[in-house]
Design an enzyme around this catalytic site. Sequence first.
Site, short mmCIF file in Angstrom:
data_model
loop_
_atom_site.label_atom_id
_atom_site.label_comp_id
_atom_site.label_asym_id
_atom_site.label_seq_id
_atom_site.Cartn_x
_atom_site.Cartn_y
_atom_site.Cartn_z
CD GLU A 45 17.26 3.87 -60.29
OE1 GLU A 45 17.31 3.85 -59.05
OE2 GLU A 45 16.60 4.71 -60.93
CG ASP A 73 15.50 8.25 -61.82
OD1 ASP A 73 15.98 7.67 -60.83
OD2 ASP A 73 14.32 8.64 -61.89
#
Length: 701
Positions: free
Chosen positions: A373, A336
């Site tokens: 990401e 993330d």
Amino acid sequence: MQVLPGKSYPLGATVHPEGVNFSLYARNATAVELLLFDAKDHHRPKQIITLSPKFNKTFYYWHCFVPGLEHGQVYAYRVYGPYNPEIGMRFDSQKVLLDPYALAVVTDTWDREKARHAGDNCATALKGVVVDPYLYDWEDDTPPNHTFERTIIYELHVGGFTKDPSSGLPTEMRGTYRGLIEKIPYLQSLGITAVELLPIQQFDLYDAPAGRLNYWGYSPISFFAPHNGYAVGQDPLGALDEFRDMVKALHKAGIEVILDVVFNHTAEGDENGPTFSLKGLGNRTYYMLSDDKKHYKNFSGTGNTINGNHSVVRRMIRHCLRYWAGVMRVDGFRFDLASVLSRDSDGRPMANPPLLWEIESDPVLASSKLIAEAWDVELYQVGNFVGDRWAEWNGKFRDRVRSFIKGDPGYAEATVQCLSASPDLFRTEERNPNRSINFTTCHDGFTLNDLVSYNQKHNLANGEGNRDGHNDNRSWNCGEEGPTDNPEINALRLRQIKNCFAILLLAQGTPMILMGDEVRRSQGGNNNAYCQDNPTSWFDWTQVEKEADLLRFVKEMIQINMSSPYFQESHFLNSHHTTVRWHGTMPGEPDWGEDSRSLAFSLHNPDYEEEIYVILNAYWEPLDFELPPPSSPQSKGWYRLVDTALQSPEDINSIPPKKPLSKSIYEVAARSVLVLQSKGAFAPVNSFGQELTYDRLVRDE
């Protein structure tokens, strides 16, 4: 109680036959106390062991060995030192602290507010549990080890997948690791090969607006421990076993487990947030601090930012990944806001961030899927992320395909890039096209149903005045906002959903599907449902029957993707044997101009006994396309596999029909996708002499 000096390594609590070794990093601490509790629900420790700086400290590490302790022992720390936020130090001996290396965490007495304010919080603090991770029997577990070419990812929320009563599971099993095990047959029937689990590292359920809960889980408490809330009994040791049972069951079904890991921030938040671990152990080590040292840099958008390239933090993250991969047997990680991990301690982007290269080259992680990401709140690195083997969430695929399907001008050429695994972003000698993780929807944003049902976000239920969530959604409601009884609008929405799935699964790269999109899961237009732990976010299992036709379409599209060699390529098109030719309404005459809203392409490889022809018409009127003859002179013509404008079951058949098309002109309906296939004079056969149709190829593999 006899206490021995112990050793500084390994960090955390390590079980030995004679007892347990404890080791804690706490730079600048003046004193450390190890608290031992009789049971997880005890508010006061039975034993307090004061560590001696002379006998129980080596450099920055405080350690001891306690004979007689075993697996299951509950423990925590008090750490003494200067409280001076002006220089970045926030030691607070009134706060009981969690070991960052704890493999299980007691959370049932956790009070976030008491950790935020002055005073002793021992009764309501988080506590670690001593774990011997090698007591578990993995039996004959074998990781599937799918290559990226053979991977279709299903982004799934462990709780939301089975929490709805419509799951048909017993109440105590809903929303748990065990509940997910019960639904593995559904995942198998869908045809996906990997689940990407939203955070299951222990997170703070209460880090959310008042009256709401943190549903997504992007608020980590402990990087090493599985979330208790997904266990049937919500017991820390039970959570360990249930998580491992789930991994083992998924592996047995041929499905990989990818964890969405959050190493960019913690639930401790900014200077007004709670102190439960890293703040009270080494605030200046673990977090990026602002120039005044009192405040925190906030590249995560959540209050603080992990100082990932500090040597101590870098090691902790690597130890954590090694634990999940080597001991807990997960198959990969999605990082993330991974761009945070490319920053130095001052927040500046680094050309060669040590952490990312160390993760990439770590031998324990050599077979793990690494997915970034590749952005944070300020830094966008899609296509430029550091490393040779990292895959990346392709955010530009999402945006470009959404705009093209919607019918926006100027996206024909951009969609060509998307269909080709975005060579404008990713084409280097070190990467293959499947490192582009393609998606049109994910947990963050509209579901696919809502993408075609709402022009605007509807996030009032989040309690932030509809200010939260993305404003650039590139969505289109097809004529009315929200649910409608208009049959024409509903038909168009269904076709647009099928178009999205078709493009996703016909593009080069690795496709990712959001949980429930295959049965039109809706969040009522909420595009930021992080705090909606309710039916808004849960999988409604009644939709499986209601949307059986769409579900069948998705299964067939997945089967086409997984059984056709054209969608298993390990090289970019036109760089090896497979060639792509682009067309328009006339063969060989593509129109990628500003006003073009249609594309056609053919895939050909002389080594394959088939050829693919695809037409995408995002225009609002039907268009006539002239079809070229197939490349193979032995082919009998083009056979229709997909036409999203047709009613089910004529809209898709992964096994080609017996008769080819009789005409060389095909009227492609407005806003639809057409897929044709031709075969040569013979088809491959298996050991029984049976022709390998798409269906048999899938089954035989």
